[in-house]
Design an enzyme around this catalytic site. Structure first.
Site, PDB file in Angstrom:
ATOM      1  N   VAL A 107       0.835  -1.210   0.000  1.00 38.36           N
ATOM      2  CA  VAL A 107       0.000   0.000   0.000  1.00 38.36           C
ATOM      3  C   VAL A 107       0.869   1.261   0.000  1.00 38.36           C
ATOM      4  CG1 VAL A 107      -1.893  -1.188   1.182  1.00 38.36           C
ATOM      5  CG2 VAL A 107      -0.147  -0.041   2.549  1.00 38.36           C
ATOM      6  N   ASP A 108       2.189   1.078  -0.276  1.00 37.39           N
ATOM      7  CA  ASP A 108       3.149   2.179  -0.083  1.00 37.39           C
ATOM      8  C   ASP A 108       3.375   3.039  -1.328  1.00 37.39           C
ATOM      9  OD1 ASP A 108       5.702  -0.420   0.009  1.00 37.39           O
ATOM     10  OD2 ASP A 108       4.872   0.609  -1.738  1.00 37.39           O
ATOM     11  N   HIS A 123      -4.538  -4.240  -2.412  1.00 34.38           N
ATOM     12  CA  HIS A 123      -4.944  -3.946  -1.031  1.00 34.38           C
ATOM     13  C   HIS A 123      -5.051  -2.455  -0.767  1.00 34.38           C
ATOM     14  CE1 HIS A 123      -3.316  -8.151   0.323  1.00 34.38           C
ATOM     15  NE2 HIS A 123      -4.453  -8.220  -0.332  1.00 34.38           N
TER      16      HIS A 123
HETATM   17  C1  BV8 Z   1     -11.057 -11.585   2.080  1.00 37.04           C
HETATM   18  C2  BV8 Z   1      -3.980  -4.360   4.968  1.00 37.04           C
HETATM   19  C3  BV8 Z   1     -13.261 -12.272   2.003  1.00 37.04           C
HETATM   20  C4  BV8 Z   1      -3.328  -3.281   4.280  1.00 37.04           C
HETATM   21  C5  BV8 Z   1      -3.705  -6.698   4.625  1.00 37.04           C
HETATM   22  C6  BV8 Z   1      -8.107 -19.033   6.262  1.00 37.04           C
HETATM   23  C7  BV8 Z   1      -7.502 -19.528   5.134  1.00 37.04           C
HETATM   24  C8  BV8 Z   1      -7.350 -18.749   3.999  1.00 37.04           C
HETATM   25  C9  BV8 Z   1      -7.818 -17.438   3.980  1.00 37.04           C
HETATM   26  C10 BV8 Z   1      -8.401 -16.935   5.102  1.00 37.04           C
HETATM   27  C11 BV8 Z   1      -8.543 -17.715   6.247  1.00 37.04           C
HETATM   28  N1  BV8 Z   1      -9.146 -16.953   7.176  1.00 37.04           N
HETATM   29  C12 BV8 Z   1      -9.382 -15.720   6.667  1.00 37.04           C
HETATM   30  C13 BV8 Z   1      -8.949 -15.707   5.413  1.00 37.04           C
HETATM   31  C14 BV8 Z   1      -9.014 -14.594   4.477  1.00 37.04           C
HETATM   32  C15 BV8 Z   1      -7.894 -13.600   4.772  1.00 37.04           C
HETATM   33  C16 BV8 Z   1      -6.561 -14.288   4.764  1.00 37.04           C
HETATM   34  O1  BV8 Z   1      -6.054 -14.629   3.719  1.00 37.04           O
HETATM   35  N2  BV8 Z   1      -6.000 -14.504   5.969  1.00 37.04           N
HETATM   36  C17 BV8 Z   1      -4.731 -15.195   6.043  1.00 37.04           C
HETATM   37  C18 BV8 Z   1      -3.777 -14.412   6.936  1.00 37.04           C
HETATM   38  C19 BV8 Z   1      -4.981 -16.597   6.583  1.00 37.04           C
HETATM   39  N3  BV8 Z   1      -7.972 -12.670   3.677  1.00 37.04           N
HETATM   40  C20 BV8 Z   1      -8.754 -11.601   3.796  1.00 37.04           C
HETATM   41  O2  BV8 Z   1      -9.364 -11.303   4.793  1.00 37.04           O
HETATM   42  C21 BV8 Z   1      -8.875 -10.774   2.522  1.00 37.04           C
HETATM   43  N4  BV8 Z   1     -10.251 -10.557   2.266  1.00 37.04           N
HETATM   44  O3  BV8 Z   1     -10.709 -12.733   2.025  1.00 37.04           O
HETATM   45  O4  BV8 Z   1     -12.341 -11.198   2.017  1.00 37.04           O
HETATM   46  C22 BV8 Z   1     -14.573 -11.707   1.673  1.00 37.04           C
HETATM   47  C23 BV8 Z   1     -15.180 -12.149   0.519  1.00 37.04           C
HETATM   48  C24 BV8 Z   1     -16.419 -11.677   0.241  1.00 37.04           C
HETATM   49  C25 BV8 Z   1     -17.029 -10.747   1.083  1.00 37.04           C
HETATM   50  C26 BV8 Z   1     -16.367 -10.282   2.231  1.00 37.04           C
HETATM   51  C27 BV8 Z   1     -15.127 -10.756   2.529  1.00 37.04           C
HETATM   52  C28 BV8 Z   1      -8.217  -9.425   2.727  1.00 37.04           C
HETATM   53  C29 BV8 Z   1      -6.731  -9.612   2.751  1.00 37.04           C
HETATM   54  C30 BV8 Z   1      -6.045  -8.248   2.866  1.00 37.04           C
HETATM   55  C31 BV8 Z   1      -5.713  -8.013   4.287  1.00 37.04           C
HETATM   56  N5  BV8 Z   1      -4.969  -6.764   4.412  1.00 37.04           N
HETATM   57  N6  BV8 Z   1      -3.136  -5.551   4.896  1.00 37.04           N
HETATM   58  C32 BV8 Z   1      -2.141  -2.880   5.104  1.00 37.04           C
HETATM   59  O5  BV8 Z   1      -2.348  -2.373   6.237  1.00 37.04           O
HETATM   60  O6  BV8 Z   1      -1.034  -3.082   4.592  1.00 37.04           O
HETATM   61  S1  BV8 Z   1      -2.810  -8.118   4.509  1.00 37.04           S
HETATM   62  C33 BV8 Z   1      -1.160  -7.883   4.700  1.00 37.04           C
HETATM   63  O7  BV8 Z   1      -0.571  -9.132   4.300  1.00 37.04           O
HETATM   64  C34 BV8 Z   1      -0.561  -6.854   3.744  1.00 37.04           C
HETATM   65  O8  BV8 Z   1      -1.480  -6.206   2.914  1.00 37.04           O
HETATM   66  C35 BV8 Z   1       0.353  -7.696   2.875  1.00 37.04           C
HETATM   67  O9  BV8 Z   1       0.368  -7.218   1.605  1.00 37.04           O
HETATM   68  C36 BV8 Z   1      -0.301  -9.010   2.941  1.00 37.04           C
HETATM   69  C37 BV8 Z   1       0.532 -10.173   2.480  1.00 37.04           C
HETATM   70  O10 BV8 Z   1       1.732 -10.173   3.205  1.00 37.04           O
HETATM   71  P1  BV8 Z   1       3.099 -10.127   2.348  1.00 37.04           P
HETATM   72  O11 BV8 Z   1       3.065  -8.937   1.465  1.00 37.04           O
HETATM   73  O12 BV8 Z   1       3.325 -11.431   1.720  1.00 37.04           O
HETATM   74  O13 BV8 Z   1       4.147  -9.816   3.487  1.00 37.04           O
HETATM   75  P2  BV8 Z   1       4.761 -10.857   4.534  1.00 37.04           P
HETATM   76  O14 BV8 Z   1       5.413 -10.048   5.596  1.00 37.04           O
HETATM   77  O15 BV8 Z   1       3.740 -11.887   4.889  1.00 37.04           O
HETATM   78  O16 BV8 Z   1       5.886 -11.628   3.701  1.00 37.04           O
HETATM   79  C38 BV8 Z   1       7.011 -10.923   3.247  1.00 37.04           C
HETATM   80  C39 BV8 Z   1       7.858 -11.919   2.467  1.00 37.04           C
HETATM   81  O17 BV8 Z   1       8.954 -11.207   1.908  1.00 37.04           O
HETATM   82  C40 BV8 Z   1       8.423 -13.026   3.319  1.00 37.04           C
HETATM   83  O18 BV8 Z   1       8.192 -14.264   2.672  1.00 37.04           O
HETATM   84  C41 BV8 Z   1       9.940 -12.716   3.386  1.00 37.04           C
HETATM   85  O19 BV8 Z   1      10.695 -13.900   3.369  1.00 37.04           O
HETATM   86  C42 BV8 Z   1      10.133 -11.961   2.117  1.00 37.04           C
HETATM   87  N7  BV8 Z   1      11.226 -10.996   2.121  1.00 37.04           N
HETATM   88  C43 BV8 Z   1      11.725 -10.302   3.174  1.00 37.04           C
HETATM   89  N8  BV8 Z   1      12.711  -9.482   2.736  1.00 37.04           N
HETATM   90  C44 BV8 Z   1      12.814  -9.659   1.382  1.00 37.04           C
HETATM   91  C45 BV8 Z   1      11.855 -10.619   0.993  1.00 37.04           C
HETATM   92  N9  BV8 Z   1      11.694 -11.019  -0.288  1.00 37.04           N
HETATM   93  C46 BV8 Z   1      12.506 -10.468  -1.208  1.00 37.04           C
HETATM   94  N10 BV8 Z   1      13.433  -9.514  -0.924  1.00 37.04           N
HETATM   95  C47 BV8 Z   1      13.614  -9.104   0.356  1.00 37.04           C
HETATM   96  N11 BV8 Z   1      14.556  -8.184   0.638  1.00 37.04           N
END
Ligand code: BV8
Length: 256
Positions: A107-108, A123
């Site tokens: 979101v940046d 997002h």
């Molecule tokens: C929805 C807000 C339904 C914005 C975010 C059970 C199973 C499956 C799904 C679900 C479940 N229970 C609930 C759900 C749904 C849920 C979900 O998926 N939950 C997960 C956690 C289990 N999803 C939702 O709720 C979504 N909506 O499903 O709606 C619906 C349908 C109909 C009607 C109504 C509702 C909404 C999802 C969005 C949530 N908002 N953020 C903000 O404040 O930023 S999520 C948050 O996680 C961020 O937005 C981020 O983008 C997102 C994903 O994370 P990543 O970007 O992957 O970041 P992370 O830190 O996890 O990983 C970073 C990676 O980078 C690591 O792997 C690391 O190794 C790597 N890394 C580190 N340094 C480097 C690198 N890689 C390369 N270079 C580097 N230098």
């Protein structure tokens, strides 16, 4: 910067040279080298704070001041950083390849700042805001720098960031476009995402189901590592510029 070439399969270069559509799905990791903390890594945000309390409507209504403060804190960090070589390499790819789409969970706004012209924000964007009652939209600059939760000058409702919180649907148009792009991708780079958050995390599978060549760029193993054709265990700020550089070198030698 370490100049050691990446050990890349030349087949990737072949595929890139014939690609009509290249897609990058990015997550917080692509901005890590700009200085923005990720969510789930060692220093991840969710290690210290609870996502449900800070990135959900329920959490906002329960403690609007705390959520407002948290997003302001993240804006303060983002205000001070700039795109890193990974963002820049993705923007540079537009000069070399016919059709490059960046689908970001971030979101940046750093991809746009780096010069990418085709960015799908799944997002939302932390600098856009809207009133939870009447929906009036506010760019960050329009919001009065008030103490506490900003309120709408039309109806007095709370103003929230225009980001997708847990349990909220993604913007339909953006997600539909992302699905179409993933299905049309000849190559998908999955960059800096833990691939844990759905429905975004389903996009690499969509790409693979339509015969894309899937390249994961992440120092860590993730759920999609199992289906990736290449996994580059390097930071994206190093890997993406090298992939582009080594591709251009390959192209030069293979056309000489
Ligand atoms: C929805 C807000 C339904 C914005 C975010 C059970 C199973 C499956 C799904 C679900 C479940 N229970 C609930 C759900 C749904 C849920 C979900 O998926 N939950 C997960 C956690 C289990 N999803 C939702 O709720 C979504 N909506 O499903 O709606 C619906 C349908 C109909 C009607 C109504 C509702 C909404 C999802 C969005 C949530 N908002 N953020 C903000 O404040 O930023 S999520 C948050 O996680 C961020 O937005 C981020 O983008 C997102 C994903 O994370 P990543 O970007 O992957 O970041 P992370 O830190 O996890 O990983 C970073 C990676 O980078 C690591 O792997 C690391 O190794 C790597 N890394 C580190 N340094 C480097 C690198 N890689 C390369 N270079 C580097 N230098």
């Amino acid at each position: 910067m370490d100049t050691t070439p990446l050990d890349l399969d030349p087949y990737l270069f072949e595929i890139l040279s014939q690609a009509n559509h290249i897609v990058a799905l990015t997550g917080a990791g692509v901005s890590a080298e700009s200085g923005i903390p990720t969510f789930r890594g060692e220093e991840g945000i969710w290690k210290k704070l609870k996502p449900q309390e800070l990135a959900s409507m329920k959490g906002f209504l329960k403690n609007p001041d705390r959520v407002t403060e948290w997003y302001q804190h993240r804006r303060d960090i983002i205000d001070k950083v700039k795109p890193n070589p990974g963002h820049i390499a993705l923007a540079e790819m537009e000069k070399e390849f016919r059709n490059v789409t960046v689908i970001t969970q971030n979101v940046d706004g750093l991809h746009q700042q780096a010069g990418s012209s085709n960015v799908i924000e799944l997002h939302g964007n932390i600098y856009r805001n809207y009133c939870i009652d009447c929906g009036k939209r506010y760019d960050y600059g329009q919001m009065k720098k008030s103490e506490g939760v900003p309120v709408c000058d039309e109806c007095g409702g709370y103003i929230r960031p225009d980001v997708v919180w847990f349990g909220e649907s993604l913007p339909m148009a953006a997600f539909n476009e992302a699905e179409r792009s993933a299905a049309a991708a000849d190559v998908m780079f999955s960059v800096g995402t833990s691939a844990e958050v759905y429905p975004a995390a389903g996009l690499p599978r969509t790409a693979k189901a339509h015969n894309a060549y899937l390249v994961e760029i992440n120092p860590q193993h993730t759920d999609i590592s199992l289906i990736a054709d290449d996994s580059i265990r390097k930071p994206s700020g190093e890997a993406l510029p090298k992939i582009l550089k080594q591709y251009l070198e390959w192209k030069k030698t293979s056309t000489d």
